[in-house]
Write an enzyme that holds these catalytic residues in place. Structure first.
Site, PDB file in Angstrom:
ATOM      1  N   HIS A  28       0.851  -1.197   0.000  1.00 15.84           N
ATOM      2  CA  HIS A  28       0.000   0.000   0.000  1.00 15.84           C
ATOM      3  C   HIS A  28       0.884   1.244   0.000  1.00 15.84           C
ATOM      4  O   HIS A  28       1.365   1.692   1.035  1.00 15.84           O
ATOM      5  CB  HIS A  28      -0.910  -0.025   1.240  1.00 15.84           C
ATOM      6  CG  HIS A  28      -2.005   0.999   1.211  1.00 15.84           C
ATOM      7  ND1 HIS A  28      -3.314   0.697   1.508  1.00 15.84           N
ATOM      8  CD2 HIS A  28      -2.002   2.327   0.922  1.00 15.84           C
ATOM      9  CE1 HIS A  28      -4.050   1.790   1.409  1.00 15.84           C
ATOM     10  NE2 HIS A  28      -3.273   2.803   1.057  1.00 15.84           N
ATOM     11  N   HIS A  30       1.070   4.930  -2.483  1.00 19.87           N
ATOM     12  CA  HIS A  30       0.501   5.683  -3.621  1.00 19.87           C
ATOM     13  C   HIS A  30       1.610   6.370  -4.403  1.00 19.87           C
ATOM     14  O   HIS A  30       2.421   7.105  -3.825  1.00 19.87           O
ATOM     15  CB  HIS A  30      -0.476   6.749  -3.116  1.00 19.87           C
ATOM     16  CG  HIS A  30      -1.711   6.193  -2.471  1.00 19.87           C
ATOM     17  ND1 HIS A  30      -2.937   6.191  -3.094  1.00 19.87           N
ATOM     18  CD2 HIS A  30      -1.908   5.611  -1.261  1.00 19.87           C
ATOM     19  CE1 HIS A  30      -3.846   5.646  -2.283  1.00 19.87           C
ATOM     20  NE2 HIS A  30      -3.241   5.297  -1.160  1.00 19.87           N
ATOM     21  N   ASP A  32       1.333   8.901  -6.368  1.00 18.79           N
ATOM     22  CA  ASP A  32       1.211  10.363  -6.295  1.00 18.79           C
ATOM     23  C   ASP A  32       1.376  10.889  -4.869  1.00 18.79           C
ATOM     24  O   ASP A  32       1.279  12.095  -4.654  1.00 18.79           O
ATOM     25  CB  ASP A  32      -0.112  10.830  -6.909  1.00 18.79           C
ATOM     26  CG  ASP A  32      -1.346  10.148  -6.336  1.00 18.79           C
ATOM     27  OD1 ASP A  32      -1.260   8.969  -5.949  1.00 18.79           O
ATOM     28  OD2 ASP A  32      -2.406  10.800  -6.272  1.00 18.79           O
ATOM     29  N   GLY A 187      -9.779   7.733  -1.803  1.00 13.04           N
ATOM     30  CA  GLY A 187     -10.416   9.050  -1.733  1.00 13.04           C
ATOM     31  C   GLY A 187     -11.210   9.160  -0.439  1.00 13.04           C
ATOM     32  O   GLY A 187     -11.169   8.258   0.401  1.00 13.04           O
ATOM     33  N   HIS A 214      -9.825   0.662   0.103  1.00 15.12           N
ATOM     34  CA  HIS A 214      -9.571   1.475   1.297  1.00 15.12           C
ATOM     35  C   HIS A 214     -10.848   1.458   2.145  1.00 15.12           C
ATOM     36  O   HIS A 214     -11.906   1.903   1.671  1.00 15.12           O
ATOM     37  CB  HIS A 214      -9.330   2.940   0.919  1.00 15.12           C
ATOM     38  CG  HIS A 214      -7.963   3.287   0.469  1.00 15.12           C
ATOM     39  ND1 HIS A 214      -7.466   2.966  -0.755  1.00 15.12           N
ATOM     40  CD2 HIS A 214      -6.968   3.982   1.109  1.00 15.12           C
ATOM     41  CE1 HIS A 214      -6.236   3.442  -0.874  1.00 15.12           C
ATOM     42  NE2 HIS A 214      -5.903   4.069   0.247  1.00 15.12           N
ATOM     43  N   GLU A 217     -10.880   3.512   7.607  1.00 15.15           N
ATOM     44  CA  GLU A 217      -9.862   4.520   7.901  1.00 15.15           C
ATOM     45  C   GLU A 217     -10.566   5.712   8.558  1.00 15.15           C
ATOM     46  O   GLU A 217     -10.307   6.037   9.708  1.00 15.15           O
ATOM     47  CB  GLU A 217      -9.170   4.930   6.594  1.00 15.15           C
ATOM     48  CG  GLU A 217      -8.083   5.974   6.742  1.00 15.15           C
ATOM     49  CD  GLU A 217      -7.497   6.405   5.390  1.00 15.15           C
ATOM     50  OE1 GLU A 217      -8.139   6.181   4.359  1.00 15.15           O
ATOM     51  OE2 GLU A 217      -6.385   6.979   5.398  1.00 15.15           O
ATOM     52  N   ASP A 302       1.749   4.008   2.892  1.00 12.88           N
ATOM     53  CA  ASP A 302       0.651   4.813   2.325  1.00 12.88           C
ATOM     54  C   ASP A 302       1.206   5.875   1.380  1.00 12.88           C
ATOM     55  O   ASP A 302       1.040   5.757   0.176  1.00 12.88           O
ATOM     56  CB  ASP A 302      -0.222   5.445   3.414  1.00 12.88           C
ATOM     57  CG  ASP A 302      -1.643   5.736   2.923  1.00 12.88           C
ATOM     58  OD1 ASP A 302      -1.991   5.285   1.828  1.00 12.88           O
ATOM     59  OD2 ASP A 302      -2.394   6.407   3.647  1.00 12.88           O
TER      60      ASP A 302
HETATM   61  O1  LIG Z   1      -4.987   6.830   2.897  1.00 14.15           O
HETATM   62  C1  LIG Z   1      -5.670   7.208   1.948  1.00 14.15           C
HETATM   63  N1  LIG Z   1      -7.015   7.075   2.017  1.00 14.15           N
HETATM   64  C2  LIG Z   1      -7.826   7.392   0.987  1.00 14.15           C
HETATM   65  N2  LIG Z   1      -7.372   7.888  -0.168  1.00 14.15           N
HETATM   66  C3  LIG Z   1      -6.043   8.081  -0.277  1.00 14.15           C
HETATM   67  C4  LIG Z   1      -5.140   7.766   0.746  1.00 14.15           C
HETATM   68  N3  LIG Z   1      -3.900   8.097   0.337  1.00 14.15           N
HETATM   69  C5  LIG Z   1      -4.019   8.592  -0.903  1.00 14.15           C
HETATM   70  N4  LIG Z   1      -5.312   8.593  -1.280  1.00 14.15           N
HETATM   71  C6  LIG Z   1      -5.885   9.061  -2.549  1.00 14.15           C
HETATM   72  O2  LIG Z   1      -5.586   8.131  -3.556  1.00 14.15           O
HETATM   73  C7  LIG Z   1      -5.350   8.825  -4.768  1.00 14.15           C
HETATM   74  C8  LIG Z   1      -4.664   7.944  -5.783  1.00 14.15           C
HETATM   75  O3  LIG Z   1      -3.403   7.528  -5.392  1.00 14.15           O
HETATM   76  C9  LIG Z   1      -4.584  10.047  -4.289  1.00 14.15           C
HETATM   77  O4  LIG Z   1      -4.612  11.084  -5.236  1.00 14.15           O
HETATM   78  C10 LIG Z   1      -5.325  10.407  -3.017  1.00 14.15           C
HETATM   79  O5  LIG Z   1      -6.419  11.256  -3.326  1.00 14.15           O
HETATM   80 ZN   LIG Z   2      -3.910   4.786   0.872  1.00 19.32          ZN
END
Ligand SMILES: O=c1[nH]cnc2c1ncn2[C@@H]1O[C@H](CO)[C@@H](O)[C@H]1O
Ligand SMILES: [Zn+2]
Length: 362
Positions: A28, A30, A32, A187, A214, A217, A302
């Site tokens: 996990h 991301h 970006d 998101g 997800h 959380e 994350d």
């Molecule tokens: O921990 C999280 N929880 C929910 N959404 C997330 C988390 N971290 C990142 N993103 C979302 O996932 C998109 C794609 O990678 C990111 O642009 C962010 O908006």
């Molecule tokens: Zn995430």
């Protein structure tokens, strides 16, 4: 407690040498949320993006961590506007993916599943397929630069608040032979329950394709219930609020039992949880209780930039909070490979030829 109140938490936190050398797997992370700050500054200049809060890479790194350290998932997610702004061309996506693989390999990561939402990278005129191809090319380049020490796969994310998840699920299936291992939704969790995206999950099931969600959380057990029992997820992103269904004396409710007994992996991201308010501090983070109760626990970053962390630093926080030794990290790493969206022989090879010998040599 917020991270900025804790002087031990900045990204420069010292990490034991054995932790750096230990083989790690991350499920996990991301794309970006993990750019190099210097790369953001360079790309912003190249593309004429003028809204960065600072052009100093070190200050920018601190800015992300502090801005994300808000106690709210929604505010945490606002910071991604700055990273996505510089991820709109083929060259930028390729570069960012290659650097991601290099950075993870340098941190001792041997297997990574990196996720991103293709729909957020179309502003420069790329198509969804072109986005996926650029990221895949970047990861292959990064694997080469790392001398084959890391294997990277991607997960394509659908955003919970938009309506493109079925399209992204179809994109996942179309690119499954090409480095894409599965699908995710991410998101803001509040007001966007996973069952809104049921057609995407049903498509993936029909196509025998992997996905994670997800859940648990920002919203509690009901979100996890929907992700597992209505959508049929194989793993849970975060999932720490499963503790809502566990009594103080450790008695599991039916949902918690189902998740544990079916070995549904939790992709736990402690530092991110502290920032979004899903946990109060490392010492009281539920990861240790869940592990002792027998849940399949994986440890993850994350967002390395946004959360100001690395796999080694997450390991170190767990050492400091719970006194974990190498045997626990070996357990987390093997759990991650057991739950990875990779064919069994490849997972087994990584465990037998890379992870087990790596821990034996520590
Ligand atoms: O921990 C999280 N929880 C929910 N959404 C997330 C988390 N971290 C990142 N993103 C979302 O996932 C998109 C794609 O990678 C990111 O642009 C962010 O908006
Ligand atoms: Zn995430």
């Amino acid at each position: 407690m917020h991270l900025s109140d804790n002087p031990a938490t900045p990204a420069a936190a010292t990490v034991s040498e054995w932790i750096r050398r230990a083989p790690k797997a991350v499920l996990h992370d991301h794309l970006d949320g993990g750019l190099r700050p210097a790369t953001i500054v360079e790309l912003a200049r190249e593309h004429g993006y003028t809204a960065l809060p600072t052009e100093d890479p070190a200050e920018l790194a601190v800015w992300f961590r502090d801005a994300a350290d808000s106690g709210s998932l929604e505010r945490y997610l606002e910071t991604f506007a700055h990273t996505c702004a510089v991820m709109q061309t083929r060259e930028a996506l390729q570069r960012i993916a290659a650097e991601c693989a290099e950075d993870l390999a340098a941190d001792g990561v041997v297997y990574a599943e990196i996720r991103y939402a293709p729909e957020q990278h179309l502003e420069g005129g790329l198509t969804l397929d072109e986005v996926v191809e650029a990221v895949n090319d970047g990861f292959r380049e990064g694997e080469r630069r790392a001398g084959g020490r890391i294997t990277v796969r991607t997960l394509l994310t659908g955003m919970r608040h938009t309506d493109r998840s079925l399209e992204i699920a179809q994109l996942t299936v179309a690119h499954r032979e090409n480095g894409v291992a599965g699908f995710d939704i991410a998101g803001g969790e509040i007001g966007n329950p996973p069952a809104r995206h049921l057609p995407a999950f049903q498509h993936l099931k029909r196509e025998n394709c992997h996905f994670t969600i997800h859940a648990g959380e920002a919203v509690g057990a009901e979100s996890i219930h929907e992700a597992v029992q209505v959508c049929g997820t194989e793993r849970i992103g975060h999932g720490v609020r499963i503790t809502d269904d566990i009594a103080e004396d450790g008695t599991l409710g039916r949902l918690a039992s189902y998740v544990r007994d079916n070995r549904i992996a939790l992709e736990v991201c402690p530092t991110s949880n502290l920032q979004t308010g899903a946990a109060k501090d490392y010492a009281s983070h539920p990861i240790d209780e869940l592990r002792r109760l027998g849940f399949r626990i994986t440890l993850n970053t994350d967002n390395r930039l946004v959360s100001g962390t690395t796999m080694s630093e997450e390991f170190q926080h767990m050492v400091d909070a719970f006194g974990y030794g190498p045997e626990v990290f070996e357990e987390f790493t093997v759990a991650a490979l057991d739950a990875a969206f990779l064919p069994l022989p490849e997972r087994q090879r990584l465990i037998d030829e890379v992870v087990r010998p790596g821990y034996a040599a520590l």
